[in-house]
Design a protein around this motif. Sequence first.
Motif, mmCIF file in Angstrom:
data_model
loop_
_atom_site.group_PDB
_atom_site.id
_atom_site.type_symbol
_atom_site.label_atom_id
_atom_site.label_comp_id
_atom_site.label_asym_id
_atom_site.label_seq_id
_atom_site.Cartn_x
_atom_site.Cartn_y
_atom_site.Cartn_z
ATOM 1 N N ALA A 159 53.061 32.878 46.792
ATOM 2 C CA ALA A 159 51.689 32.380 46.949
ATOM 3 C C ALA A 159 50.983 33.096 48.107
ATOM 4 O O ALA A 159 49.799 33.430 48.003
ATOM 5 C CB ALA A 159 51.700 30.863 47.167
ATOM 6 N N ALA A 160 51.705 33.356 49.196
ATOM 7 C CA ALA A 160 51.119 34.071 50.334
ATOM 8 C C ALA A 160 50.754 35.509 49.935
ATOM 9 O O ALA A 160 49.688 36.011 50.313
ATOM 10 C CB ALA A 160 52.086 34.072 51.515
ATOM 11 N N TYR A 161 51.615 36.147 49.187
ATOM 12 C CA TYR A 161 51.322 37.504 48.710
ATOM 13 C C TYR A 161 50.079 37.495 47.819
ATOM 14 O O TYR A 161 49.185 38.318 47.966
ATOM 15 C CB TYR A 161 52.530 38.052 47.945
ATOM 16 C CG TYR A 161 52.298 39.431 47.387
ATOM 17 C CD1 TYR A 161 52.285 40.544 48.227
ATOM 18 C CD2 TYR A 161 52.082 39.623 46.031
ATOM 19 C CE1 TYR A 161 52.066 41.812 47.721
ATOM 20 C CE2 TYR A 161 51.857 40.886 45.517
ATOM 21 C CZ TYR A 161 51.852 41.980 46.367
ATOM 22 O OH TYR A 161 51.625 43.235 45.868
ATOM 23 N N LEU A 162 50.022 36.534 46.916
ATOM 24 C CA LEU A 162 48.884 36.415 46.016
ATOM 25 C C LEU A 162 47.599 36.127 46.789
ATOM 26 O O LEU A 162 46.537 36.701 46.502
ATOM 27 C CB LEU A 162 49.148 35.333 44.969
ATOM 28 C CG LEU A 162 48.100 35.137 43.894
ATOM 29 C CD1 LEU A 162 47.722 36.449 43.212
ATOM 30 C CD2 LEU A 162 48.631 34.153 42.848
ATOM 31 N N LYS A 163 47.672 35.283 47.808
ATOM 32 C CA LYS A 163 46.510 35.018 48.660
ATOM 33 C C LYS A 163 46.028 36.314 49.292
ATOM 34 O O LYS A 163 44.822 36.590 49.331
ATOM 35 C CB LYS A 163 46.845 33.992 49.732
ATOM 36 C CG LYS A 163 45.688 33.710 50.695
ATOM 37 C CD LYS A 163 46.084 32.722 51.775
ATOM 38 C CE LYS A 163 44.908 32.421 52.682
ATOM 39 N NZ LYS A 163 45.264 31.417 53.730
ATOM 40 N N GLY A 164 46.954 37.113 49.787
ATOM 41 C CA GLY A 164 46.586 38.408 50.379
ATOM 42 C C GLY A 164 45.902 39.321 49.367
ATOM 43 O O GLY A 164 44.916 39.993 49.709
ATOM 44 N N LEU A 165 46.387 39.355 48.141
ATOM 45 C CA LEU A 165 45.743 40.165 47.104
ATOM 46 C C LEU A 165 44.325 39.682 46.831
ATOM 47 O O LEU A 165 43.389 40.495 46.720
ATOM 48 C CB LEU A 165 46.551 40.105 45.791
ATOM 49 C CG LEU A 165 47.884 40.814 45.727
ATOM 50 C CD1 LEU A 165 48.550 40.560 44.370
ATOM 51 C CD2 LEU A 165 47.714 42.299 45.974
ATOM 52 N N VAL A 166 44.180 38.375 46.712
ATOM 53 C CA VAL A 166 42.870 37.784 46.424
ATOM 54 C C VAL A 166 41.895 38.092 47.552
ATOM 55 O O VAL A 166 40.752 38.511 47.319
ATOM 56 C CB VAL A 166 42.994 36.252 46.215
ATOM 57 C CG1 VAL A 166 41.641 35.582 46.163
ATOM 58 C CG2 VAL A 166 43.780 35.949 44.950
ATOM 59 N N GLN A 167 42.329 37.922 48.784
ATOM 60 C CA GLN A 167 41.441 38.138 49.922
ATOM 61 C C GLN A 167 41.114 39.606 50.120
ATOM 62 O O GLN A 167 39.987 39.946 50.482
ATOM 63 C CB GLN A 167 42.037 37.524 51.186
ATOM 64 C CG GLN A 167 42.028 36.010 51.130
ATOM 65 C CD GLN A 167 42.618 35.351 52.355
ATOM 66 O OE1 GLN A 167 43.511 35.879 53.000
ATOM 67 N NE2 GLN A 167 42.120 34.172 52.673
ATOM 68 N N SER A 168 42.061 40.495 49.870
ATOM 69 C CA SER A 168 41.771 41.927 50.031
ATOM 70 C C SER A 168 40.834 42.430 48.934
ATOM 71 O O SER A 168 40.008 43.308 49.157
ATOM 72 C CB SER A 168 43.049 42.748 50.088
ATOM 73 O OG SER A 168 43.722 42.730 48.847
ATOM 74 N N ALA A 169 40.927 41.858 47.740
ATOM 75 C CA ALA A 169 40.042 42.242 46.653
ATOM 76 C C ALA A 169 38.611 41.790 46.925
ATOM 77 O O ALA A 169 37.649 42.445 46.515
ATOM 78 C CB ALA A 169 40.529 41.670 45.329
ATOM 79 N N ALA A 170 38.472 40.670 47.620
ATOM 80 C CA ALA A 170 37.145 40.129 47.918
ATOM 81 C C ALA A 170 36.479 40.834 49.096
ATOM 82 O O ALA A 170 35.269 40.766 49.260
ATOM 83 C CB ALA A 170 37.249 38.636 48.222
#
Length: 171
Positions: A159-170
């Motif tokens: 979930a932390a990795y996915l959060k990082g992906l989401v935030q970096s994409a934004a």
Amino acid sequence: MHAKDILIDGYGRIREEVHAVLDGLGPEELHHRPAPGANTVAWLVWHLTRVQDDHFADAFGLDQVWLAQDWRKRFGLDLPRHDTGYGHTPAKVAKVRVESAGLLTGYYDAVHEQTLGVLRTLAAKDLERIVDERWDPPVSLGVRLVSVLSDDLQHVGQAAYLKGLVQSAAA
């Protein structure tokens, strides 16, 4: 340090990570899928909490917090009442939708309180008690508690990795 103190510390770390992962995420980020069929942050946190709730209730003869405290009703998911997410297809993952991260942290915190309550009562000999004879060798309480700890840490890490992906994409 006693074994129960190590377990209490380990489960406390899961709580810290769950809160850190969910902090600042809105519905769009909670349900973002980086690829078709991928898990979401919301599903990962819901699943790790359901597994902890289910396995602790079973091992200690308790009611699941999911049912006893009406979290199932609060979530309002179109899933069977005892569903933990194990073996979910992408379509079932998509059914785990929440309005806010607060619902997930609320449920996790309620499960965490029940978890701490039973961990504080443990004696070293309790860890040897067999809690699941469906496996060869049968699973002891100590093995089950470490297994849930490991599974939860893996899922909160995802979930932390996915959060990082989401935030970096934004960004």
